[in-house]
Design a protein around this motif. Structure first.
Motif, PDB file in Angstrom:
ATOM      1  N   GLN A 787       0.841  -1.204   0.000  1.00 39.43           N
ATOM      2  CA  GLN A 787       0.000   0.000   0.000  1.00 39.43           C
ATOM      3  C   GLN A 787       0.878   1.257   0.000  1.00 39.43           C
ATOM      4  OE1 GLN A 787      -2.234  -2.332  -0.566  1.00 39.43           O
ATOM      5  NE2 GLN A 787      -3.896  -1.317   0.516  1.00 39.43           N
ATOM      6  N   ARG A 909      -8.527   7.194   7.082  1.00 40.37           N
ATOM      7  CA  ARG A 909      -7.129   7.268   7.521  1.00 40.37           C
ATOM      8  C   ARG A 909      -6.982   8.147   8.760  1.00 40.37           C
ATOM      9  NH1 ARG A 909      -6.766   7.012   2.100  1.00 40.37           N
ATOM     10  NH2 ARG A 909      -6.685   9.277   1.803  1.00 40.37           N
ATOM     11  N   ARG A 926      -1.222   5.115   5.850  1.00 40.24           N
ATOM     12  CA  ARG A 926      -0.972   5.801   4.589  1.00 40.24           C
ATOM     13  C   ARG A 926      -2.017   5.387   3.556  1.00 40.24           C
ATOM     14  NH1 ARG A 926       3.520   2.261   5.368  1.00 40.24           N
ATOM     15  NH2 ARG A 926       3.362   0.361   4.095  1.00 40.24           N
ATOM     16  N   GLY A 927      -2.051   6.121   2.459  1.00 43.60           N
ATOM     17  CA  GLY A 927      -2.947   5.741   1.381  1.00 43.60           C
ATOM     18  C   GLY A 927      -3.427   6.930   0.586  1.00 43.60           C
ATOM     19  N   SER A 932      -5.788   2.197   1.219  1.00 42.08           N
ATOM     20  CA  SER A 932      -5.033   2.590   2.407  1.00 42.08           C
ATOM     21  C   SER A 932      -4.327   1.398   3.019  1.00 42.08           C
ATOM     22  CB  SER A 932      -5.963   3.228   3.452  1.00 42.08           C
ATOM     23  OG  SER A 932      -6.628   4.347   2.915  1.00 42.08           O
TER      24      SER A 932
END
Length: 1002
Positions: A787, A909, A926-927, A932
């Motif tokens: 990811q 997130r 994160r993403g 994500s």
């Protein structure tokens, strides 16, 4: 008091008619002493000066935590003269335990300067013990099944160790001994002001004290801890696991029925639990594994738990009478609630919970009945005349096709319609079937009998000769068809004139099917079997909660033989029992399933799956169903097109050209030629083939840890595949642009350019070697690579360098395209307007689960490839695939799903990142959009991957009704890629489940 083998046994006094002053020592409280006294004792007796003191709770001892100047900790216990005998006994017991390898810590006695184990100071008994580190189990925010099992095993090992201890002068009888529970309750009940609690405690007293009188004296006796509660069992973290570190407070230790410790532990640990009987079963099973219990002990365990809960609740009320804030010495929170709950649990149900935990039948008579019925169906009269046939009312039942599983009313209406339209024969609802009328996270309710759906007024016959034990609210018959076989049948939904005591012959009239019960389903008679005396129960359940069904099925075994010798109806069985062995036999070993216990899915709608047990799961995993499972518009268009025409692209049909036009309109100008195929792997394979043909080169530059498919060509450029057999010389991986683990981090504003430089250097190196690359193949967000979001400024310089090197660029959008990243419809577009690939490959989400994929390129490139001959994919671009794909594009636009991916993806997130300060395991969140990742690490400094923990987290989330799975090279990252219809409520649900899993440990 009498003695057996040197161990005292006290005759029960459970009538409550006399109060022995010895049992009242609890009311005296600990002695009052000053800090100065304590400091003098520590200095003069133990050489400890410059200490800090912190008071600890105690019922009869003045307990103080002592910390010296080196940081060493102790517990100083000051006891009144009346406790001398008990204190000496405790000291000897601790010495006994100190000589054994228990696998956990217990306090050790610290001798004074003269080597004495205790001291007398101003008439008070003083002892110093080592401090056992850990937090009380009571303070654990959540208690995982593994932690509870560890608690149970430790308790069993402790019981096995203390059982070998003897002492010539055991302590006097104590108030809390089970032998004196009658006295405790009799003294305390008048002080209980809460009517509901007083009624519950009185019911427990009446129901279970006679059993104690009858059976307690016959149980095995041993020295027990006697106060093994959640405050005296200590736990601490071992890595990310919570485990028992020690047991403290042996002040109440005494010879008693051996099972007393387990009963006390259960009555304490069950308080406040969502499913207290499950807690009891988990603890009992682990205890029994370490210290096997006799069947007599097992059968008296639940009554002891109920008695203990009632006695603690009532005693707390007595000691709190007249005190505004209660008695500070008693930490009995939840005892009253548990007493009220246990009073409402039939004794047979409580006994079944602990019996099954120990590997015994839930009820001895029930097991015998089930065995007899299974072998004697031919001797049984069917309950109604005519042919009987099963109807599937489980999650896989055809009757629910078209109904929204999120709407219980719709499911119930579908089931009712199917029952009324059933034929030929009379429909029978199966035993053990999870009824798909109200899907739940823990499973649909499971039937505990068979249901014969027949018109109101239909005659109902007795399956066997029997005697009526109860006529309402259900008709209960007792049967004794053979010597040693005695059981009951329960008939609900029958209008009868029979009365208790009436005899009924086999095939005799029981009554008629009553009118419908008002639950939305047609009239029927429910038939159940049990060995338990259910006539005294306030209600006989005909359904059991899905996650507790095993216990109830033990009490109510399969009554299908009561339908007679008919093979047409059998009990419900899980599909997985049949499907998994066949799957393992016919599929390759390398073909995986999700989770340790694979899920047999049968339905899905929007963001939820439903398995064959009627469990509901939030889908945070499946990026294939872009617009949600079973989207009505896509289902409708697929069905209509399949019924109209489905053929291949050699014929002409409007939907193909319309779809191609609509699809290419989402791409930059010039990308307007579509090659329809069936999978993303085929699309990538075709793009590489064209690149190599057009450039007359073979080498391909990729990002390490990427995944591009399963065909030979794309497996050779997928590190996760070729690392198992060796990298081809023509494949050239470049560093993953990972700003969490890589060389250039989040704090580097030029990280994108720095990572790009490695790719450009690879181009230059290959050119210098005389083998310039044919193509640069990339994912716009690395999925299998963990990811990983491409840093800003990464692709533009690479594309410029690729152009200079004559290499073609391939954007693998199979996983991240179609608006999933929120910022743009295609992932490569998030890197700026200068990033326009030569090829765009797509699949997965393209058909929302229907197999459709494509590769899009320019007319110039396409024409250059024409020389290789015709291109044709038999199923690629078929009318159904095009109709579904076209409708999906419309849905994404009209329902604003790309915007939802942008906004709700960020919200997801944000709520996950908010958990990081609370849970050290979270290393990074994160993403982009709805793609994500949550990366778990054992140490935030070293970033050591928490691989084992991540897989276990996914298993735990599954148990909580949330589906997600690990990804990344070390499998320590949650890959979150839900349908684009995922809402903020879904995000909150996911975050709450993850928080709970991380909080409980394992």
């Amino acid at each position: 008091m009498t003695f057996a083998n040197g161990v005292p046994s006290v005759a029960p006094h459970t009538d409550g008619t006399a109060t022995d002053p010895r049992y009242g020592r609890i009311t005296a409280g600990p002695p009052e002493v000053s800090d100065g006294f304590l400091r003098d004792v520590l200095r003069d007796g133990y050489g400890l000066d410059s200490v800090t003191l912190r008071p600890l709770a105690g019922e009869t001892d003045r307990n103080t935590q002592v910390t010296d100047e080196t940081g060493a900790r102790y517990v100083l216990k000051v006891t009144g003269p009346g406790e001398r005998r008990a204190a000496e006994f405790q000291t000897a017991l601790l010495d006994h335990l100190a000589a054994r390898d228990l696998g956990f810590e217990v306090p050790r006695v610290v001798p004074d300067r003269d080597g004495a184990r205790d001291r007398i100071v101003d008439g008070l008994l003083v002892r110093l013990l080592t401090f056992v580190p850990g937090a009380p189990l009571a303070e654990a925010p959540r208690r995982s099944a593994e932690l509870l099992a560890d608690v149970g095993a430790v308790s069993g090992r402790l019981a096995a160790a203390t059982a070998g201890f003897t002492h010539p002068s055991p302590p006097e009888a104590h108030y809390w001994e089970f032998a004196h529970a009658g006295t405790a309750l009799a003294d305390s009940l008048p002080h209980v002001q809460d009517p509901a609690l007083r009624a519950a405690a009185a019911l427990i007293q009446a129901r279970y004290l006679p059993l104690l009188d009858e059976r307690l004296g016959g149980l095995p006796v041993a020295v027990v801890h006697h106060d093994l509660n959640v405050f005296n069992v200590l736990v601490r973290a071992e890595g990310n696991r919570a485990r028992v570190s020690g047991v403290i407070d042996f002040g109440d230790a005494a010879p008693a029925p051996r099972v007393a410790d387990l009963a006390i532990l259960l009555s304490s640990a069950m308080r406040g639990a969502d499913r207290p009987l499950e807690v009891a079963a988990t603890l009992t099973a682990a205890y029994h594994g370490a210290c096997p219990l006799s069947e007599d002990e097992i059968d008296l365990l639940f009554p002891l738990v109920a008695i203990r809960s009632a006695a603690v609740a009532a005693t707390t009320a007595r000691l709190s009478a007249g005190r505004a804030h209660g008695d500070p010495r008693h930490r009995s929170s939840g005892a009253a609630d548990l007493a009220r709950l246990l009073a409402g649990v039939p004794a047979e149900v409580g006994a079944a919970a602990v019996r099954t935990a120990c590997g015994l039948p839930a009820h001895p008579a029930t097991a015998t009945a089930a065995a007899w019925l299974a072998g004697n169906a031919a001797a049984i009269t069917p309950p109604v005349a005519g042919a009987l046939a099963p109807i599937d009312l489980g999650a896989s039942g055809e009757c629910y096709d078209g109904a929204d599983p999120r709407e219980p009313d719709a499911l119930r209406a579908a089931a009712r319609a199917a029952i009324l339209a059933f034929g030929p024969g009379t429909p029978v609802g199966r035993y053990a079937e999870p009824r798909f009328l109200a899907p739940r996270r823990r499973g649909a309710d499971v039937t505990l009998g068979v249901e014969v759906f027949a018109a109101s007024g239909t005659p109902v016959r007795a399956p066997l000769a029997g005697r009526v034990e109860a006529a309402e609210p259900a008709l209960v018959l007792v049967h004794e068809p053979a010597e040693g076989v005695r059981f009951r049948t329960v008939h609900s939904g029958v209008a009868t004139r029979l009365a208790p005591g009436d005899d009924v012959a086999a095939g005799g009239a029981l009554g008629e099917v009553a009118a419908a019960t008002g639950d939305g389903l047609p009239p029927r008679v429910r038939i159940q079997v049990t060995g338990a005396p259910v006539a005294s129960w306030p209600d006989v359940p005909h359904l059991a909660p899905g996650d507790g069904a095993a216990l109830w099925r033990g009490l109510f075994p399969d009554p299908t033989p009561l339908l007679g010798a008919r093979d047409a109806v059998t009990a419900w069985r899980p599909t997985a029992e049949r499907a998994l062995p066949k799957r393992h036999h016919h599929l390759p070993n390398s073909h995986p399933t999700y989770f340790t216990n694979p899920i047999a899915m049968v339905r899905a709608r929007d963001c939820r799956f439903y398995d064959e047990h009627g469990r509901s799961y939030l889908d945070a995993l499946n990026n294939v169903t872009l617009v949600g499972h079973g989207h009505p518009r896509l289902v409708d268009v697929a069905a209509r097109q399949l019924g109209r025409l489905n053929t291949n692209t050699r014929f002409v049909y409007d939907v193909l050209s319309e779809y191609a036009e609509r699809l290419t309109a989402t791409l930059p100008d010039g990308l307007d030629v579509v090659y329809f195929v069936n999978s993303g792997s085929e699309a990538n394979d075709l793009a590489l083939r064209m690149s190599r043909y057009l450039t007359k080169r073979d080498d391909v530059v990729i990002i390490d840890d990427a995944y591009h498919g399963y065909t030979t060509t794309v497996a050779d450029v997928s590190p996760s595949r070729y690392k198992h057999y060796g990298k081809p010389d023509t494949t050239h991986p470049t560093p993953v642009p990972d700003r969490y683990r890589g060389r250039y981090g989040y704090d580097d504003p030029e990280a994108g350019a720095h990572y790009a430089r490695h790719v450009i250097e690879t181009f230059d190196r290959l050119a210098a070697e005389g083998r310039p690359p044919a193509a640069y193949l990339f994912e716009a967000l690395l999925a299998g690579g963990g990811q990983v979001v491409l840093p800003p400024g990464y692709l533009a310089p690479i594309f410029a360098a690729a152009s200079r090197a004559g290499a073609m660029t391939i954007a693998d959008e199979v996983q991240v395209g179609f608006g999933r990243l929120g910022e743009a419809f295609w992932g490569f577009q998030t890197q700026g307007p200068d990033v326009v690939p030569d090829f765009v490959t797509m699949g997965k989400a393209m058909g929302n689960g229907f197999p459709v994929a494509a590769m899009v390129t320019t007319r110039e490139i396409s024409q250059a490839f024409d020389a290789t001959g015709r291109f044709f994919s038999t199923y690629g671009g078929n009318p159904v695939a095009c109709a579904v794909g076209l409708e999906l594009l419309k849905v994404v636009e009209e329902e604003g799903l790309q915007q939802n991916a942008l906004e709700t993806g960020q919200y997801l997130r944000d709520v996950l990142a908010a958990l990081a300060p609370k849970h050290e395991l979270i290393g990074d969140v994160r993403g982009q959009g709805f793609y994500s990742g949550v990366e778990f690490v054992l140490d935030r400094e070293t970033k050591e991957p928490a691989s084992e923990e991540t897989l276990l987290i996914c298993e735990r989330l599954k148990d909580r009704g949330v589906l997600v799975y690990p990804t990344g090279p070390a499998w320590n990252i949650l890959k979150l890629k839900p349908p684009l219809s995922f809402t903020r409520d879904h995000a909150d649900e996911f975050a709450a489940a993850l928080d709970a899993v991380l909080e409980e440990g394992w």
